[in-house]
Design a protein around this motif. Structure first.
Motif, PDB file in Angstrom:
ATOM      1  N   LEU A 109       1.480   5.574 -15.254  1.00 28.98           N
ATOM      2  CA  LEU A 109       1.035   6.739 -16.031  1.00 28.98           C
ATOM      3  C   LEU A 109       2.156   7.276 -16.909  1.00 28.98           C
ATOM      4  N   LEU A 110       3.384   7.288 -16.392  1.00 31.48           N
ATOM      5  CA  LEU A 110       4.510   7.752 -17.196  1.00 31.48           C
ATOM      6  C   LEU A 110       4.758   6.823 -18.374  1.00 31.48           C
ATOM      7  N   LEU A 111       4.677   5.522 -18.149  1.00 36.98           N
ATOM      8  CA  LEU A 111       4.841   4.576 -19.246  1.00 36.98           C
ATOM      9  C   LEU A 111       3.730   4.732 -20.271  1.00 36.98           C
ATOM     10  N   PHE A 112       2.512   4.958 -19.787  1.00 36.28           N
ATOM     11  CA  PHE A 112       1.372   5.118 -20.697  1.00 36.28           C
ATOM     12  C   PHE A 112       1.548   6.368 -21.562  1.00 36.28           C
ATOM     13  N   ALA A 113       2.053   7.451 -20.962  1.00 34.83           N
ATOM     14  CA  ALA A 113       2.293   8.675 -21.733  1.00 34.83           C
ATOM     15  C   ALA A 113       3.425   8.467 -22.741  1.00 34.83           C
ATOM     16  N   ALA A 114       4.498   7.730 -22.336  1.00 34.90           N
ATOM     17  CA  ALA A 114       5.623   7.489 -23.243  1.00 34.90           C
ATOM     18  C   ALA A 114       5.242   6.581 -24.400  1.00 34.90           C
ATOM     19  N   ALA A 115       4.197   5.758 -24.228  1.00 34.96           N
ATOM     20  CA  ALA A 115       3.749   4.872 -25.305  1.00 34.96           C
ATOM     21  C   ALA A 115       2.997   5.622 -26.399  1.00 34.96           C
ATOM     22  N   ARG A 116       2.850   6.936 -26.256  1.00 34.90           N
ATOM     23  CA  ARG A 116       2.203   7.804 -27.249  1.00 34.90           C
ATOM     24  C   ARG A 116       0.767   7.360 -27.562  1.00 34.90           C
ATOM     25  N   PRO A 117      -0.136   7.477 -26.573  1.00 36.71           N
ATOM     26  CA  PRO A 117      -1.541   7.195 -26.888  1.00 36.71           C
ATOM     27  C   PRO A 117      -2.088   8.252 -27.833  1.00 36.71           C
ATOM     28  N   GLN A 118      -2.892   7.832 -28.793  1.00 36.78           N
ATOM     29  CA  GLN A 118      -3.438   8.764 -29.763  1.00 36.78           C
ATOM     30  C   GLN A 118      -4.776   8.237 -30.275  1.00 36.78           C
ATOM     31  N   TRP A 119      -5.585   9.172 -30.690  1.00 37.17           N
ATOM     32  CA  TRP A 119      -6.880   8.844 -31.267  1.00 37.17           C
ATOM     33  C   TRP A 119      -6.809   9.092 -32.765  1.00 37.17           C
ATOM     34  N   LEU A 120      -7.005   8.043 -33.545  1.00 38.52           N
ATOM     35  CA  LEU A 120      -6.919   8.134 -34.998  1.00 38.52           C
ATOM     36  C   LEU A 120      -8.294   8.389 -35.595  1.00 38.52           C
ATOM     37  N   GLY A 121      -8.373   9.406 -36.440  1.00 38.70           N
ATOM     38  CA  GLY A 121      -9.631   9.705 -37.113  1.00 38.70           C
ATOM     39  C   GLY A 121      -9.879   8.782 -38.289  1.00 38.70           C
ATOM     40  N   GLU A 122     -10.915   9.088 -39.021  1.00 36.62           N
ATOM     41  CA  GLU A 122     -11.247   8.290 -40.200  1.00 36.62           C
ATOM     42  C   GLU A 122     -10.182   8.469 -41.280  1.00 36.62           C
ATOM     43  N   PRO A 123      -9.882   7.425 -42.048  1.00 36.99           N
ATOM     44  CA  PRO A 123      -8.875   7.557 -43.114  1.00 36.99           C
ATOM     45  C   PRO A 123      -9.321   8.551 -44.180  1.00 36.99           C
ATOM     46  N   LEU A 124      -8.411   9.460 -44.519  1.00 36.55           N
ATOM     47  CA  LEU A 124      -8.687  10.479 -45.537  1.00 36.55           C
ATOM     48  C   LEU A 124      -7.805  10.218 -46.748  1.00 36.55           C
ATOM     49  N   PRO A 125      -8.373  10.241 -47.950  1.00 35.80           N
ATOM     50  CA  PRO A 125      -7.562   9.983 -49.147  1.00 35.80           C
ATOM     51  C   PRO A 125      -6.655  11.163 -49.455  1.00 35.80           C
ATOM     52  N   LEU A 126      -5.403  10.859 -49.791  1.00 32.07           N
ATOM     53  CA  LEU A 126      -4.477  11.863 -50.290  1.00 32.07           C
ATOM     54  C   LEU A 126      -4.633  11.984 -51.804  1.00 32.07           C
ATOM     55  N   PRO A 127      -4.146  13.064 -52.376  1.00 38.80           N
ATOM     56  CA  PRO A 127      -4.275  13.204 -53.831  1.00 38.80           C
ATOM     57  C   PRO A 127      -3.685  11.996 -54.559  1.00 38.80           C
ATOM     58  N   THR A 128      -4.463  11.440 -55.488  1.00 38.00           N
ATOM     59  CA  THR A 128      -4.016  10.253 -56.208  1.00 38.00           C
ATOM     60  C   THR A 128      -3.500  10.592 -57.598  1.00 38.00           C
ATOM     61  N   SER A 129      -3.422  11.849 -57.930  1.00 38.93           N
ATOM     62  CA  SER A 129      -2.870  12.254 -59.219  1.00 38.93           C
ATOM     63  C   SER A 129      -2.059  13.509 -59.026  1.00 38.93           C
ATOM     64  N   ARG A 149       0.827  -1.205   0.000  1.00 38.60           N
ATOM     65  CA  ARG A 149       0.000   0.000   0.000  1.00 38.60           C
ATOM     66  C   ARG A 149       0.861   1.253   0.000  1.00 38.60           C
ATOM     67  N   GLN A 150       2.050   1.185   0.599  1.00 42.73           N
ATOM     68  CA  GLN A 150       2.953   2.330   0.561  1.00 42.73           C
ATOM     69  C   GLN A 150       3.489   2.563  -0.857  1.00 42.73           C
ATOM     70  N   GLN A 151       3.696   1.489  -1.582  1.00 43.86           N
ATOM     71  CA  GLN A 151       4.245   1.607  -2.923  1.00 43.86           C
ATOM     72  C   GLN A 151       3.186   1.854  -4.003  1.00 43.86           C
ATOM     73  N   LEU A 152       1.921   1.721  -3.659  1.00 44.11           N
ATOM     74  CA  LEU A 152       0.860   1.833  -4.657  1.00 44.11           C
ATOM     75  C   LEU A 152       0.853   3.181  -5.389  1.00 44.11           C
ATOM     76  N   PRO A 153       0.952   4.339  -4.671  1.00 45.74           N
ATOM     77  CA  PRO A 153       0.947   5.611  -5.424  1.00 45.74           C
ATOM     78  C   PRO A 153       2.112   5.724  -6.408  1.00 45.74           C
ATOM     79  N   TYR A 154       3.282   5.222  -6.015  1.00 41.70           N
ATOM     80  CA  TYR A 154       4.441   5.292  -6.896  1.00 41.70           C
ATOM     81  C   TYR A 154       4.268   4.361  -8.101  1.00 41.70           C
ATOM     82  N   LEU A 155       3.614   3.237  -7.878  1.00 40.63           N
ATOM     83  CA  LEU A 155       3.324   2.335  -8.992  1.00 40.63           C
ATOM     84  C   LEU A 155       2.377   2.989  -9.993  1.00 40.63           C
ATOM     85  N   VAL A 156       1.378   3.707  -9.472  1.00 40.94           N
ATOM     86  CA  VAL A 156       0.433   4.395 -10.351  1.00 40.94           C
ATOM     87  C   VAL A 156       1.149   5.465 -11.172  1.00 40.94           C
ATOM     88  N   VAL A 157       2.051   6.225 -10.524  1.00 39.78           N
ATOM     89  CA  VAL A 157       2.807   7.256 -11.239  1.00 39.78           C
ATOM     90  C   VAL A 157       3.659   6.622 -12.338  1.00 39.78           C
TER      91      VAL A 157
END
Length: 338
Positions: A68-88, A57-65
């Protein structure tokens, strides 16, 4: 769609425990007193000692931190719908003459007399911005030829580089052959059907190391189409310099420019005024686009700020809690002093 760009970051999860196991225990340097009759002391003092929390229980807050740091370093991102780039599109290089003769003020723009280079900036700048789906690059040439902007979809930057071009920046002569040779070097790796060079000059080749017609043959061998534009008013146009007997259009080598265009399958244009140059831009806009491999892209919204902010907030709370518990005994000692 939610996604972690670098999920392998979570392989570092056991790192704190590995370091704790490998590194020696820290020594605070303070003497520690172990009392075997703690219960008797508590009864004499009339109060019970604080019960220590379990280790997990003493180590729990440090484990959470840490999580969270690992989760931020893993670069979470929300991807939108695929948009077509110019094909010509095309790979379009613009080679603009910036020799001394391009400073002749024999052109008209909105009722004012301007230099040839200023007119090119006004009209060719709009032409660049309209090349949606094309990679556009810029070559400036005088005595030497220089790649000012590589092939890019960032048309606004290419126009900015054109607007900032000044007379004489590449020397006072006109190296048409070197400009074509540099374009060949930059376009030869691109798909053969999409290689286009638009060369704008007001003079004849009098500099550089490559003859224009030889460079044109090299361009034709690489499948590069060259459109040439000769700019400058005729002697009878009545410009400022013509009034003093100067024929500013006499230096233009139209036969060579026409031969360059014919050898490479392009066209030669003569621009004596702003209207003609604008019409030339409209004609070049009619070039058939070349189909390229279709691609798609997703707009990614970064979400790392949320776990990183949560880790920072919990860390500040832990620091504040430790400071409070460290200052509390001192506060009680001050109150007990007479």
């Amino acid at each position: 769609m939610f996604e972690l760009a670098w999920p392998w970051i979570f392989l570092l999860l056991p790192l704190p425990w590995v370091l704790r196991w490998l590194l020696p225990a820290a020594d605070s340097g303070d003497a520690a007193l172990k009392v075997s009759f703690l219960g008797e002391l508590e009864s004499l003092a009339g109060r019970r000692a604080a019960v220590a929390l379990p280790a997990w229980r003493q180590q729990l807050p440090y484990l959470v931190v840490w999580l969270l740091l690992l989760f931020a370093a893993a670069r979470p991102q929300w991807l939108g719908e695929p948009l077509p780039l110019p094909t010509s599109g095309r790979d379009l290089l613009l080679a603009v003459d910036v020799s001394g003769s391009m400073d002749y003020p024999d052109m008209q723009w909105q009722g004012d007399e301007v230099s040839r280079l200023e007119l090119v900036k006004h009209l060719l700048g709009d032409f660049i911005l309209e090349r949606r789906g094309d990679r556009v690059g810029l070559i400036l040439f005088g005595s030497k030829a220089y790649l000012q902007a590589p092939l890019t979809f960032d048309r606004q930057t290419v126009r900015t580089w054109l607007d900032e071009a000044v007379i004489g920046i590449a020397g006072g002569n006109t190296a048409i052959g070197d400009a074509i040779g540099l374009a060949v070097k930059r376009l030869r790796e691109r798909p053969a059907e999409s290689r286009v060079l638009v060369l704008i000059t007001d003079g004849a080749n009098n500099g550089g190391e490559i003859e224009p017609l030889l460079a044109a043959r090299l361009a034709a061998r690489e499948g590069i189409k060259i459109h040439t534009i000769g700019i400058g008013a005729d002697a009878e146009a009545g410009g400022v310099l013509q009034r003093f007997g100067f024929n500013t259009g006499a230096e233009l080598d139209e036969p060579t420019l026409r031969a360059i265009a014919e050898q490479t399958g392009g066209e030669y244009f003569r621009a004596r005024s702003s209207n003609e140059l604008e019409a030339i831009g409209a004609t070049l806009d009619q070039l058939e686009p070349v189909a390229q491999q279709p691609t798609q892209a997703r707009v990614a919204d970064a979400l790392y700020v949320w776990p990183l902010s949560a880790a920072l907030l919990i860390s500040l709370m832990l620091v504040a809690n430790n400071l409070w518990h460290a200052a509390l005994p001192r506060l009680f000692r001050r109150r007990k002093q007479p």
